[in-house]
Design a protein around this motif. Structure first.
Motif, short mmCIF file in Angstrom:
data_model
loop_
_atom_site.label_atom_id
_atom_site.label_comp_id
_atom_site.label_asym_id
_atom_site.label_seq_id
_atom_site.Cartn_x
_atom_site.Cartn_y
_atom_site.Cartn_z
N VAL A 1 0.84 -1.21 0.00
CA VAL A 1 0.00 0.00 0.00
C VAL A 1 0.87 1.25 0.00
N GLN A 2 1.94 1.25 0.77
CA GLN A 2 2.83 2.41 0.78
C GLN A 2 3.43 2.67 -0.60
N GLN A 3 3.91 1.61 -1.26
CA GLN A 3 4.48 1.77 -2.60
C GLN A 3 3.43 2.25 -3.59
N ARG A 4 2.23 1.72 -3.47
CA ARG A 4 1.16 2.11 -4.41
C ARG A 4 0.80 3.58 -4.24
N LEU A 5 0.65 4.01 -2.98
CA LEU A 5 0.32 5.41 -2.74
C LEU A 5 1.47 6.33 -3.12
N SER A 6 2.70 5.87 -2.94
CA SER A 6 3.85 6.66 -3.35
C SER A 6 3.81 6.96 -4.84
N ARG A 7 3.54 5.95 -5.64
CA ARG A 7 3.44 6.16 -7.09
C ARG A 7 2.24 7.02 -7.44
N LEU A 8 1.11 6.78 -6.77
CA LEU A 8 -0.13 7.50 -7.06
C LEU A 8 0.05 9.00 -6.82
N ILE A 9 0.65 9.37 -5.70
CA ILE A 9 0.82 10.78 -5.36
C ILE A 9 1.88 11.45 -6.22
N THR A 10 3.03 10.79 -6.40
CA THR A 10 4.10 11.38 -7.20
C THR A 10 3.67 11.56 -8.64
N ASN A 11 3.03 10.55 -9.23
CA ASN A 11 2.63 10.61 -10.63
C ASN A 11 1.49 11.59 -10.87
N ALA A 12 0.80 12.01 -9.82
CA ALA A 12 -0.26 12.99 -9.97
C ALA A 12 0.30 14.36 -10.36
N ASP A 13 1.60 14.58 -10.10
CA ASP A 13 2.29 15.80 -10.50
C ASP A 13 1.60 17.05 -9.94
N ILE A 14 1.37 17.05 -8.64
CA ILE A 14 0.70 18.18 -7.99
C ILE A 14 1.65 18.96 -7.08
N GLY A 15 2.93 18.63 -7.12
CA GLY A 15 3.90 19.36 -6.31
C GLY A 15 4.36 18.63 -5.07
N ILE A 16 4.17 17.31 -5.03
CA ILE A 16 4.59 16.52 -3.88
C ILE A 16 5.37 15.30 -4.37
N GLN A 17 6.52 15.06 -3.74
CA GLN A 17 7.31 13.88 -4.01
C GLN A 17 7.08 12.88 -2.89
N ALA A 18 6.61 11.69 -3.23
CA ALA A 18 6.36 10.64 -2.24
C ALA A 18 7.37 9.52 -2.43
N GLU A 19 7.82 8.94 -1.31
CA GLU A 19 8.74 7.81 -1.38
C GLU A 19 8.57 6.94 -0.15
N VAL A 20 8.96 5.69 -0.29
CA VAL A 20 8.89 4.75 0.82
C VAL A 20 10.28 4.61 1.41
N LEU A 21 10.39 4.84 2.72
CA LEU A 21 11.67 4.74 3.41
C LEU A 21 11.70 3.48 4.27
N GLU A 22 12.87 2.87 4.38
CA GLU A 22 13.04 1.67 5.19
C GLU A 22 14.03 1.96 6.33
N ASP A 23 13.81 1.33 7.47
CA ASP A 23 14.67 1.58 8.63
C ASP A 23 15.75 0.51 8.81
N GLY A 24 15.82 -0.47 7.91
CA GLY A 24 16.82 -1.52 8.01
C GLY A 24 16.45 -2.63 8.97
N GLU A 25 15.29 -2.53 9.58
CA GLU A 25 14.83 -3.55 10.53
C GLU A 25 13.52 -4.19 10.09
N GLY A 26 13.23 -4.09 8.80
CA GLY A 26 12.02 -4.71 8.27
C GLY A 26 10.80 -3.82 8.32
#
Length: 280
Positions: A83-108
């Motif tokens: 869901v995080q990856q899907r929303l990241s693409r959905l928001i970024t590709n909307a091209d409304i002035g927001i960059q979305a990305e999924v961050l990982e903490d190295g612990e899963g």
């Protein structure tokens, strides 16, 4: 134009040529850079199934006085990362002035992060964008679950002084008196450390451009020679460069630009400066 401290700011002259003699010399001290808004969501176990019922969800996003509704479906087997990856693409590709990305903490665990593309907040409010689901048309709950509605870092303006006078800007790129375009690169490391801004003389500008030209030529020549050491049959380019430079060796030496035996170019700074002043 020049900046005496490019770790603080770069500068270029944008005024008319006739205005150049009247361009002021400025002392710029940077106290803070303009920064974007960041909404960092909760870190959730990436491979765990989403803790919400399968349904069609939606949320509202307000930015630049415009409102957008994002709708999406959640499958029964969708994980938090899905869901995080899907929303990241959905928001970024909307091209409304927001960059979305999924961050990982190295612990899963992973988190959905949203960042405004513009620095600084609009004049009439503190935030650059707002996410809510109070009046959304589909099922609510995803904003609170992911934690993307909370502002982690408010947008801020650049704060700086010019010749001792305090100023601010919503961007790290701005103009001064329609003569200079300034790009802020960093904060002054200590109080009183500045970047001095002004215009170089024609002689200084000419000499700097010649240094860049010679430096680029020498770098290219070294690269070409290194290549021919592995591919001997490809030395025609190096030979042609040596031949071409050799044809102009005498007139170049008269203005302080000397051709070395290996084909590289050396500059006699004193002779070059004198030649520039004499107009040779």
């Amino acid at each position: 134009a020049y900046s005496s401290n490019e770790s603080i700011a770069n500068v270029s002259f944008i005024g008319d040529a006739d205005a150049a003699p009247f361009a002021p010399e400025l002392s710029l001290e940077v106290h803070s850079l303009a920064s974007p808004q960041v909404n960092l969501g909760k870190y959730l176990p990436s491979q765990d199934v989403l803790g919400l019922e399968p349904d069609t969800y939606s949320f509202d996003l307000s930015i630049n006085d415009l409102n957008y509704e994002f709708q999406f479906q959640i499958r029964p087997d969708a994980t938090n990362a899905d869901v995080q990856q899907r929303l990241s693409r959905l928001i970024t590709n909307a091209d409304i002035g927001i960059q979305a990305e999924v961050l990982e903490d190295g612990e899963g665990n992973s988190s959905l992060s949203l960042t405004s593309l513009k620095n600084g907040a609009p004049e009439n409010r503190e935030y650059a964008f707002r996410i809510s689901e109070d009046q959304t048309s589909k099922t609510a709950g995803i904003v609170d679950y992911l934690g993307i509605g909370d502002i982690t870092r408010l947008p801020s303006s650049a704060e700086f002084t010019i010749n001792g006078d305090r100023h601010s800007a919503n961007s790290n790129n701005f103009t001064i008196e329609k003569m200079y375009e300034v790009q802020l690169n960093g904060v002054s490391p200590e109080e009183g450390i500045t970047a001095d801004i002004g215009l170089k003389t024609d002689t200084e500008s000419l000499m700097e451009n010649l240094r860049q030209l010679v430096g680029g030529y020498n770098t290219f020549l070294r690269s070409a020679i290194e290549y021919t050491e592995k591919h001997p049959k490809s030395n025609q380019l190096v030979s042609e460069m040596w031949h071409l430079a050799g044809e102009y060796a005498r007139p170049l030496s008269e203005i302080g630009i000397n051709i070395a035996e290996d084909g590289s170019i050396d500059i006699d700074e004193h002779e070059l400066h004198r030649s520039a002043i004499d107009g040779r």
